[in-house]
Enzyme design. Structure first.
Site, PDB file in Angstrom:
ATOM      1  CG  LEU A   1      50.022  56.739  45.058  1.00 55.13           C
ATOM      2  CD1 LEU A   1      49.230  57.925  44.512  1.00 55.13           C
ATOM      3  CD2 LEU A   1      49.397  56.253  46.359  1.00 55.13           C
ATOM      4  N   GLY A   2      49.810  52.653  43.066  1.00 56.90           N
ATOM      5  CA  GLY A   2      49.686  51.780  41.885  1.00 56.90           C
ATOM      6  C   GLY A   2      49.568  50.303  42.210  1.00 56.90           C
TER       7      GLY A   2
ATOM      8  CD  GLU B   1      51.858  37.583  31.595  1.00 56.61           C
ATOM      9  OE1 GLU B   1      52.377  38.421  32.360  1.00 56.61           O
ATOM     10  OE2 GLU B   1      50.676  37.661  31.210  1.00 56.61           O
TER      11      GLU B   1
ATOM     12  CD  GLU C   1      49.366  23.519  36.006  1.00 53.63           C
ATOM     13  OE1 GLU C   1      49.790  24.667  36.164  1.00 53.63           O
ATOM     14  OE2 GLU C   1      48.443  23.033  36.710  1.00 53.63           O
TER      15      GLU C   1
ATOM     16  CB  VAL D   1      55.988  20.805  43.009  1.00 50.77           C
ATOM     17  CG1 VAL D   1      57.278  21.001  43.781  1.00 50.77           C
ATOM     18  CG2 VAL D   1      56.225  21.017  41.521  1.00 50.77           C
TER      19      VAL D   1
ATOM     20  N   GLY E   1      49.214  30.751  42.192  1.00 51.18           N
ATOM     21  CA  GLY E   1      48.010  31.500  42.503  1.00 51.18           C
ATOM     22  C   GLY E   1      48.279  32.609  43.501  1.00 51.18           C
TER      23      GLY E   1
ATOM     24  CG  ASP F   1      43.427  40.744  42.819  1.00 43.80           C
ATOM     25  OD1 ASP F   1      42.674  40.920  41.853  1.00 43.80           O
ATOM     26  OD2 ASP F   1      44.663  40.591  42.711  1.00 43.80           O
TER      27      ASP F   1
ATOM     28  CB  ALA G   1      44.665  45.186  36.484  1.00 33.31           C
TER      29      ALA G   1
ATOM     30  CG  HIS H   1      42.650  44.173   2.999  1.00 33.87           C
ATOM     31  ND1 HIS H   1      42.945  42.905   3.435  1.00 33.87           N
ATOM     32  CD2 HIS H   1      43.399  44.400   1.882  1.00 33.87           C
ATOM     33  CE1 HIS H   1      43.822  42.357   2.593  1.00 33.87           C
ATOM     34  NE2 HIS H   1      44.113  43.236   1.648  1.00 33.87           N
TER      35      HIS H   1
HETATM   36  P1  NAI Z   1      47.080  30.697  38.445  1.00 34.69           P
HETATM   37  O1  NAI Z   1      46.054  30.349  39.447  1.00 34.69           O
HETATM   38  O2  NAI Z   1      46.690  31.374  37.201  1.00 34.69           O
HETATM   39  O3  NAI Z   1      47.900  29.372  38.024  1.00 34.69           O
HETATM   40  C1  NAI Z   1      48.546  28.565  38.988  1.00 34.69           C
HETATM   41  C2  NAI Z   1      48.798  27.188  38.436  1.00 34.69           C
HETATM   42  O4  NAI Z   1      49.594  26.481  39.387  1.00 34.69           O
HETATM   43  C3  NAI Z   1      47.527  26.364  38.238  1.00 34.69           C
HETATM   44  O5  NAI Z   1      47.494  25.900  36.904  1.00 34.69           O
HETATM   45  C4  NAI Z   1      47.667  25.226  39.249  1.00 34.69           C
HETATM   46  O6  NAI Z   1      47.132  24.015  38.780  1.00 34.69           O
HETATM   47  C5  NAI Z   1      49.193  25.123  39.428  1.00 34.69           C
HETATM   48  N1  NAI Z   1      49.636  24.519  40.704  1.00 34.69           N
HETATM   49  C6  NAI Z   1      49.156  24.784  41.939  1.00 34.69           C
HETATM   50  N2  NAI Z   1      49.830  24.040  42.879  1.00 34.69           N
HETATM   51  C7  NAI Z   1      50.777  23.315  42.218  1.00 34.69           C
HETATM   52  C8  NAI Z   1      51.791  22.360  42.616  1.00 34.69           C
HETATM   53  N3  NAI Z   1      52.004  22.046  43.906  1.00 34.69           N
HETATM   54  N4  NAI Z   1      52.572  21.805  41.638  1.00 34.69           N
HETATM   55  C9  NAI Z   1      52.384  22.141  40.329  1.00 34.69           C
HETATM   56  N5  NAI Z   1      51.445  23.024  39.908  1.00 34.69           N
HETATM   57  C10 NAI Z   1      50.649  23.627  40.825  1.00 34.69           C
HETATM   58  O7  NAI Z   1      48.165  31.538  39.276  1.00 34.69           O
HETATM   59  P2  NAI Z   1      49.287  32.594  38.884  1.00 34.69           P
HETATM   60  O8  NAI Z   1      49.846  32.359  37.530  1.00 34.69           O
HETATM   61  O9  NAI Z   1      50.199  32.582  40.053  1.00 34.69           O
HETATM   62  O10 NAI Z   1      48.497  33.965  38.836  1.00 34.69           O
HETATM   63  C11 NAI Z   1      47.849  34.466  39.996  1.00 34.69           C
HETATM   64  C12 NAI Z   1      46.708  35.381  39.639  1.00 34.69           C
HETATM   65  O11 NAI Z   1      47.179  36.559  39.047  1.00 34.69           O
HETATM   66  C13 NAI Z   1      45.736  34.725  38.669  1.00 34.69           C
HETATM   67  O12 NAI Z   1      44.428  35.001  39.087  1.00 34.69           O
HETATM   68  C14 NAI Z   1      46.042  35.414  37.366  1.00 34.69           C
HETATM   69  O13 NAI Z   1      44.903  35.510  36.535  1.00 34.69           O
HETATM   70  C15 NAI Z   1      46.531  36.790  37.804  1.00 34.69           C
HETATM   71  N6  NAI Z   1      47.475  37.304  36.844  1.00 34.69           N
HETATM   72  C16 NAI Z   1      47.024  37.726  35.653  1.00 34.69           C
HETATM   73  C17 NAI Z   1      47.906  38.163  34.687  1.00 34.69           C
HETATM   74  C18 NAI Z   1      47.384  38.570  33.386  1.00 34.69           C
HETATM   75  O14 NAI Z   1      46.217  38.899  33.279  1.00 34.69           O
HETATM   76  N7  NAI Z   1      48.185  38.567  32.334  1.00 34.69           N
HETATM   77  C19 NAI Z   1      49.346  38.162  34.902  1.00 34.69           C
HETATM   78  C20 NAI Z   1      49.699  37.686  36.181  1.00 34.69           C
HETATM   79  C21 NAI Z   1      48.787  37.271  37.105  1.00 34.69           C
END
Ligand code: NAI
Length: 468
Positions: free
Chosen positions: A38-39, A188, A204, A238, A271, A312, A320, A444
């Site tokens: 689970l999780g 990360e 990016e 890319v 994403g 999601d 989360a 403080h």
């Molecule tokens: P993201 O949507 O946050 O970032 C993806 C990045 O990839 C964007 O900046 C986009 O412009 C770029 N990109 C897309 N196609 C590309 C290409 N062909 N070439 C170069 N760059 C490109 O997606 P990510 O980091 O995969 O995270 C997915 C989801 O999971 C997000 O909604 C995120 O908020 C969530 N998540 C949250 C975490 C947290 O709260 N710490 C940790 C991990 C994920």
């Protein structure tokens, strides 16, 4: 045939928290999970294991680079990656058994298998041994989460072209690690492997990293990660990834320029997509939007009576804590109570070092909306605790309405930003002003004093800094 009040499909932080709340409210509840544990993604292959590795790799950097400043002598600090991974696995196992125990104590029935909606009020469960059973329920909550987006020219092979799942399990740091996408996952996991010895390059598409966060702080984070050894190529789309003999070559286009990158492994973190197909929802008439997210109303009800969706798989940030709160509000609605979510008070966090956290409007968003706003900022290096900790990086920043002083957004870049942001979230939830926060007595010496000072600085009256 078993009959329930609520059947939840998916046991991530959306589903399992909804199940706990349903159990608390005395509803006959079942949860269906296709995986053994689970999780969901968060607990098994996302938030939790990544935080375990982020913490461990951060300790390594402390031992290697920071300990000396504190007068601690650590010679030849090195990494036993197998042990680090074992600890991570143990963390996940501990959390798995915690969730299982919570299901038990809340009298939630758990089913292992793939849940499919066969009709409103009917769910079939196909277990891994091929057996199928059907259960009946008054309400169904779809909490199936999301999956990593694949690039058409870079299909995941799990070894060389990987998603976050595999990037958490490497048995050695790839000498050259390429990351596509500078969002939460890329930053990360790029950080983890850079700290453990990989040469990390992040590509990016946009002209900035950490899209969705305040630009000023995102730029600061980029500078910090660059100083930590990560190379960024922004505005680089890319367009091709080739694997030859276990090595990767990626082609990126930066304007008219074509760039080539070679690496041992590539993480595609561009994403996530909602996991809305193949669960029978469409067959029973549940409507999806153009991004294949399940359409819901403010009570998380789909267009089909008795079918709900959270997390999601519906619109909104893929976080989360957002899913969990939606699970609670959804179940409370089913139980005839008034659940509510304030989407303006949901923080996003990137757990790099320093961590980047933000809630509410960024300065760019406030500008775009034509809001008359004021900004208050304060650097952590001006607090005694940050100096004592030798943790000088980062700032706290508030965006407040110029007329009412109501806090519209808060942004923090600091080693402990994920914890510090909670105060701003609470004040925003209560509709508080920067003055409310600035006049609150903060202990403080703490890092939270910088948050208070940033709030005071909306009126240019922070104490421990020259404003004139
Ligand atoms: P993201 O949507 O946050 O970032 C993806 C990045 O990839 C964007 O900046 C986009 O412009 C770029 N990109 C897309 N196609 C590309 C290409 N062909 N070439 C170069 N760059 C490109 O997606 P990510 O980091 O995969 O995270 C997915 C989801 O999971 C997000 O909604 C995120 O908020 C969530 N998540 C949250 C975490 C947290 O709260 N710490 C940790 C991990 C994920």
């Amino acid at each position: 045939m078993d009959k329930f009040d609520v059947v939840i499909i998916g046991s991530g932080p959306g589903g399992y928290v909804a199940a706990i709340r349903a159990g608390q409210l005395g509803l006959e509840t079942a949860i269906i999970e296709k995986d053994k544990e689970l999780g969901g993604t968060c607990l098994n292959v996302g938030c939790i294991p990544s935080k375990a590795l982020l913490t461990s790799s951060n300790h390594f950097i402390f031992a290697k680079k920071e300990a000396g400043k504190h007068g601690i002598v650590i010679e030849n600090a090195s990494v036993d990656l197998a042990k680090m991974q074992q600890r991570k696995d143990k963390v996940v196992k501990t959390m798995n058994s915690g969730v299982r125990a919570l299901m038990k104590t809340n009298k939630v029935t758990t089913f292992e298998g793939v849940g499919t909606i066969t009709a409103p009020g009917k769910v079939s469960i196909k277990s891994s041994d091929g057996k199928t059973q059907e259960i009946e329920t008054k309400n169904i909550i779809i909490a199936t989460g999301s999956a990593a987006v694949e690039l058409p020219f870079a299909k995941f092979d799990g070894k060389t072209i990987v998603s976050s799942t595999e990037a958490l399990t490497f048995t050695e740091p790839p000498p050259k690690f390429l990351v596509i996408g500078a969002g939460a996952i890329g930053l990360e996991l790029g950080s983890v492997w850079a700290r453990l010895g990989s040469e990390v390059t992040i590509l990016e598409f946009l002209p900035r990293i950490a899209v969705g966060f305040d630009l000023e702080l995102s730029n600061m984070l980029q500078r910090s990660l660059t100083a930590q050894g990560i190379t960024f190529h922004l505005e680089t789309k890319v367009s091709a990834v080739k694997v030859d003999n276990g090595r990767v070559t990626a082609t990126g286009n930066k304007g008219k320029e074509e760039l080539k990158f070679d690496a041992d492994k590539v993480l595609v973190s561009v994403g996530r997509r909602p996991f809305s197909e193949g669960l029978g929802a469409e067959k029973v008439g549940v409507e999806l939007d153009e991004k294949k997210r399940i359409k819901v109303d403010k009570h998380f009800k789909t267009n089909v009576e008795g079918i709900y969706a959270i997390g999601d798989v519906i619109a909104g940030p893929m976080l989360a804590h957002k899913s969990s709160d939606e699970g609670i509000a959804c179940v409370e609605h089913i139980a005839g109570k008034a659940g509510h979510i304030n989407y303006d008070a949901i923080a996003g966090i990137i757990y790099t070092n320093p961590e980047l956290a933000g809630v509410g409007l960024t300065e760019e968003q406030a500008k775009e909306k034509g809001i008359d706003y004021r900004v208050g900022k304060f650097p952590f290096r001006a607090t005694g605790r940050a100096v004592a900790n030798e943790d000088l990086e980062g700032i706290a920043k508030f965006i407040a309405d110029a007329k009412t002083d109501r806090i519209l957004g808060a942004h923090i870049l600091q080693h402990a930003a994920s914890e510090l942001i909670a105060e701003a979230v609470s004040v925003i939830e209560f509709g508080g002003s920067s003055e409310d926060l600035g006049r609150t007595c903060h202990s403080h010496p703490t890092l939270s004093e910088a948050v208070k000072e940033a709030a005071l600085n909306v009126e240019k009256r922070a104490l421990h800094i020259m404003n004139r």
